[in-house]
Design an enzyme around this catalytic site. Structure first.
Site, short mmCIF file in Angstrom:
data_model
loop_
_atom_site.label_atom_id
_atom_site.label_comp_id
_atom_site.label_asym_id
_atom_site.label_seq_id
_atom_site.Cartn_x
_atom_site.Cartn_y
_atom_site.Cartn_z
N HIS A 128 0.86 -1.19 0.00
CA HIS A 128 0.00 0.00 0.00
C HIS A 128 0.89 1.24 0.00
O HIS A 128 1.75 1.40 0.87
CB HIS A 128 -0.93 -0.01 1.21
CG HIS A 128 -1.91 -1.13 1.17
ND1 HIS A 128 -1.55 -2.43 1.47
CD2 HIS A 128 -3.22 -1.15 0.85
CE1 HIS A 128 -2.60 -3.20 1.34
NE2 HIS A 128 -3.64 -2.46 0.96
N ASP B 165 -7.51 -9.97 0.13
CA ASP B 165 -7.39 -8.54 -0.15
C ASP B 165 -6.88 -7.78 1.07
O ASP B 165 -6.49 -8.38 2.07
CB ASP B 165 -8.72 -7.98 -0.68
CG ASP B 165 -9.82 -7.89 0.36
OD1 ASP B 165 -9.56 -8.14 1.57
OD2 ASP B 165 -10.96 -7.56 -0.02
N SER B 166 -6.92 -6.48 1.00
CA SER B 166 -6.40 -5.62 2.07
C SER B 166 -7.12 -5.80 3.40
O SER B 166 -6.59 -5.46 4.45
CB SER B 166 -6.50 -4.15 1.66
OG SER B 166 -5.79 -3.94 0.47
#
Length: 186
Positions: A60, A103-104
């Site tokens: 990120h 996913d995140s």
């Protein structure tokens, strides 16, 4: 699990549709300007090598997220998938894939897609590629509704192994993720 089953159903439906077409003219029902797309996808599916994908990292962008937000995100995007790929007559790479990864927010995110890379040979065993991927995915934060996407794609090929990356653009606090995955041609 429902998303994975949906993803596999889509792949099976596409495969059944491709199998139903005659081998002499597999794209005869396609609109004329889309026939080259169909023909390349058909060629990749029928002549391509089997691939195994694995993922493991999603970085990120530190310039678009607050430090406390980054700490809450999952950057270990573990997952995997299967695909088919080939190098065409010009040496460029085409791939079809179906993958699922964390996913995140640590939710499973499935994706199916096509990727194209314009490649350059460094030597006999090493190639580098730059191109794009078009895909369909779904996310929990979008109510698991499938949606299309297009992303840049880069890769480094060494014999039967590949390390690839894409950057998911976004705005402050959303997107802006470097996603790294690997592939082994079986």
């Amino acid at each position: 699990m429902k998303r994975l089953i949906s993803c596999l159903t889509i792949i099976c439906a596409l495969n059944a549709s491709a199998a139903a077409e005659t081998t002499s003219s597999p794209c005869s029902r396609w609109i004329s300007f889309l026939k080259p797309v169909c023909q390349r996808i058909h060629q990749t599916w029928t002549e391509g090598h089997d691939d195994m994908y694995f993922s493991g990292y999603a970085w990120h962008n530190r310039y678009t997220y607050r430090p406390e937000k980054i700490k809450s995100y999952n950057e270990a995007a573990w997952g995997g998938g299967l695909g088919k790929s080939l190098f065409d007559e010009k040496g460029n790479w085409h791939g079809l894939y179906a993958i699922a990864f964390l996913d995140s927010h640590r939710h499973i995110e499935p994706a199916v897609g096509y990727a194209y890379l314009k490649t350059a040979s460094v030597n006999k065993d090493i190639k580098a590629g730059l191109g794009y991927s078009v895909l369909i995915t779904s996310r929990v934060d979008y109510d698991n509704v499938p949606f299309p996407g297009a992303l840049p794609w880069v890769a480094l090929f060494y014999k039967r192994t590949t390390v690839a990356a894409t950057y998911i653009p976004g705005s402050a606090g959303a997107g802006n993720v470097l996603y790294i995955l690997g592939k082994i041609s079986l």
